[in-house]
Design an enzyme around this catalytic site. Structure first.
Site, short mmCIF file in Angstrom:
data_model
loop_
_atom_site.label_atom_id
_atom_site.label_comp_id
_atom_site.label_asym_id
_atom_site.label_seq_id
_atom_site.Cartn_x
_atom_site.Cartn_y
_atom_site.Cartn_z
N LYS A 109 0.83 -1.21 0.00
CA LYS A 109 0.00 0.00 0.00
C LYS A 109 0.87 1.27 0.00
O LYS A 109 0.45 2.31 -0.47
CB LYS A 109 -0.92 0.02 1.22
C1 LIG Z 1 -4.29 -4.71 0.16
C2 LIG Z 1 -3.47 -5.93 0.12
C3 LIG Z 1 -3.69 -6.93 -0.82
C4 LIG Z 1 -4.81 -6.87 -1.82
O1 LIG Z 1 -4.63 -5.83 -2.75
P1 LIG Z 1 -5.87 -5.29 -3.60
O2 LIG Z 1 -5.35 -4.15 -4.36
O3 LIG Z 1 -6.90 -4.89 -2.57
O4 LIG Z 1 -6.35 -6.40 -4.44
C5 LIG Z 1 -2.84 -8.03 -0.83
N1 LIG Z 1 -1.85 -8.15 0.06
C6 LIG Z 1 -1.61 -7.22 1.00
C7 LIG Z 1 -0.52 -7.44 1.97
C8 LIG Z 1 -2.40 -6.07 1.06
O5 LIG Z 1 -2.15 -5.13 1.98
#
Ligand SMILES: *Cc1c(COP(=O)(O)O)cnc(C)c1O
Length: 494
Positions: A109
């Site tokens: 993120k």
């Molecule tokens: C948010 C997240 C995901 C999923 O990503 P999306 O964009 O919501 O599909 C996968 N792994 C981790 C560690 C995340 O923080």
């Protein structure tokens, strides 16, 4: 470059306005009216991460002052990342792990949320918005902390994060509850991520409430992955990963690769899909889910059906039944027919499911991993290749393993690694056979560090001594009241 709503193409706005609004007023998501094309990949191998980021983002954020955008990129992808290349590519067995977790909060993120505050600041100025922005965020664990980190102490912004009280890992929770900054507000809700996301969407769509806020000098915006200010920066690392393989001589120019993405809200994999649309040579986009396998069913049967119980798994950031960003893919699958998208989304809302007839989703392959498969993948990859994966990454790895067995496809493959394993110590320890019973999270991490010979990141081990600064809990019906409380607006809501 203009953006329009997936549910009504007559709603057209500039990139900076789309970043400020987050979501379109009709409930649709903003998509670019045209997709910029990349032609000379070889030329791009000369660029470092930031230069590449500028090259790609400037094609989408066309109303941004170039020098401001450059500055923003330099600040976002600078010292805050512990890896000097920003992302790393590791060869494990015969696949390539694209490590996206070297940012300040140890999850992918950070790739977008370290730049979103800058983008928003620039956008507000360019549009002469003089209101204070309230960033409303629902989180399944990682977005919350990354957004708090990005927006803490940013002038003219307040940030509010709602997280499912029982739906995040211990470390994820501590990361949020210890957040500093007077402009931050963290609330645990009784309910799951979908409840949190629904509550936040309802607040966005509450006209009356928004007017009250406006009169008080506030406007709402979103840090969730529906914002194009998150989506576009995520395209960059798929190009970077490909170019890195090209530079290392692992692939040839134009050679197609598969990309495997552990998926929840469909933001990360959607960015890879945009990459493909821009000319990145991609064979299959492999959408890996955990036991909340709504997307697997969608790709295999053309039915999106949220009518099931959400399971809490060891990959909490993927414990989602309504993948918001899928609406954007749907828009393309339905040949950009906005009325059809609107109809499907209404069906999902009213009936709990929708069906897409004769869909052509050749670009994608969908599958999921069970909890046992995740455990096994973590253990096997560590034992055999001395590489430690977090549970989200392990979901992707395991899905890819099964894909290869089933299809015999030996196309070279990039697997997105989305979090540091040390965010999920208990699951990792259990998978490796360490005894975690009656031990606190920090003891577990220490033992994990000893067993693997890896260093627990300082930003995680130091959480132990940090003061809890947030102690707000509410039911999903009370989210608006909490917001009132934080902003101190309205009567009787003090
Ligand atoms: C948010 C997240 C995901 C999923 O990503 P999306 O964009 O919501 O599909 C996968 N792994 C981790 C560690 C995340 O923080």
């Amino acid at each position: 470059m203009k953006y329009y709503s997936t549910r009504d193409k007559t709603i057209t706005i500039s990139p900076s306005e789309a970043i400020i609004q987050g979501i379109s007023k009709d409930g649709g998501l903003f998509v670019p009216k045209s997709i910029p094309q990349i032609d000379d990949l070889m030329e791009l191998t000369k660029l470092d991460y930031r230069e590449l980021a500028y090259y790609i983002m400037s094609k989408f954020f066309t109303d941004f002052d170039p020098s401001l955008l450059k500055e923003a990129i330099i600040d976002a992808y600078g010292e805050k990342f512990s890896h000097k290349g920003v992302v790393a590519v590791e060869k494990v067995k015969d696949s390539y792990i694209l490590e996206l977790f070297h940012g300040p909060t140890f999850a992918f993120k950070d790739m977008a949320l370290s730049i979103l505050p800058h983008l928003l600041r620039i956008a507000l100025k360019a549009n002469k918005v003089d209101k204070e922005v309230v960033i409303l965020t629902a989180t399944s664990g990682d977005t919350g902390k990354a957004a708090l980190e990005g927006f803490a102490n940013v002038e003219g912004v307040k940030i509010v994060v709602f997280f499912p009280e029982k739906g995040v890992s211990q470390i994820q929770k501590l990361q949020m509850l210890t957040q500093e900054g007077d402009n931050t507000f963290v609330v645990g809700i009784e309910g799951n991520f979908d409840d949190a996301q629904r509550g936040v969407k309802a607040i966005f769509n509450d006209r009356e409430f928004n007017e009250i806020l406006n009169r008080q000098g506030y406007i709402l915006s979103s840090a969730n992955s529906i914002n194009i200010g998150r989506l576009i920066p995520q395209i960059v690392y798929y190009f970077y990963g490909y170019l890195d393989l090209l530079r290392q001589g692992e692939i040839e120019l134009g050679e197609k690769v598969n990309i495997v993405v552990p998926t929840g809200n469909f933001g990360n994999i959607l960015a890879a899909y945009y990459g493909k649309k821009m000319g990145l040579p991609v064979n299959k986009l492999i959408c890996a889910s955990n036991e909340n396998n709504v997307l697997t069913d969608f790709f295999n049967r053309g039915v999106y059906d949220r009518r099931r119980k959400l399971k809490l798994t060891s990959s909490p950031s993927m414990d989602i039944l309504i993948s918001s960003n899928l609406e954007r893919l749907l828009f393309y699958i339905l040949n950009e027919d906005d009325a059809a998208v609107k109809d499907k989304m209404e069906r999902l809302n009213i009936d709990g499911y929708y069906r897409v007839q004769d869909i052509n989703i050749e670009d994608f392959y969908g599958d999921y991993s069970t909890e046992e498969e995740v455990t096994r993948a973590i253990r096997d990859v560590f034992v055999n290749y001395n590489y430690l994966m977090d549970p989200h990454t392990a979901v992707a790895y395991s899905v890819y393993d099964k894909y290869r067995l089933r299809t015999k496809d030996d196309t070279k493959t990039i697997i997105a690694a989305t979090a540091s394993p040390f965010k999920f110590g208990k699951k990792i320890a259990d998978s490796l056979g360490l005894n975690s019973l009656d031990k606190d999270e920090f003891q577990i991490l220490e033992e994990l560090g000893d067993r693997t010979g890896l260093k627990v990141p300082e930003g995680i081990s130091s959480l132990k001594d940090k003061a809890i600064r947030h102690n707000n809990y509410c039911s999903k019906e009370e989210m608006k009241d909490m917001l009132y409380k934080f902003l101190k607006v309205g009567e009787g809501h003090d």
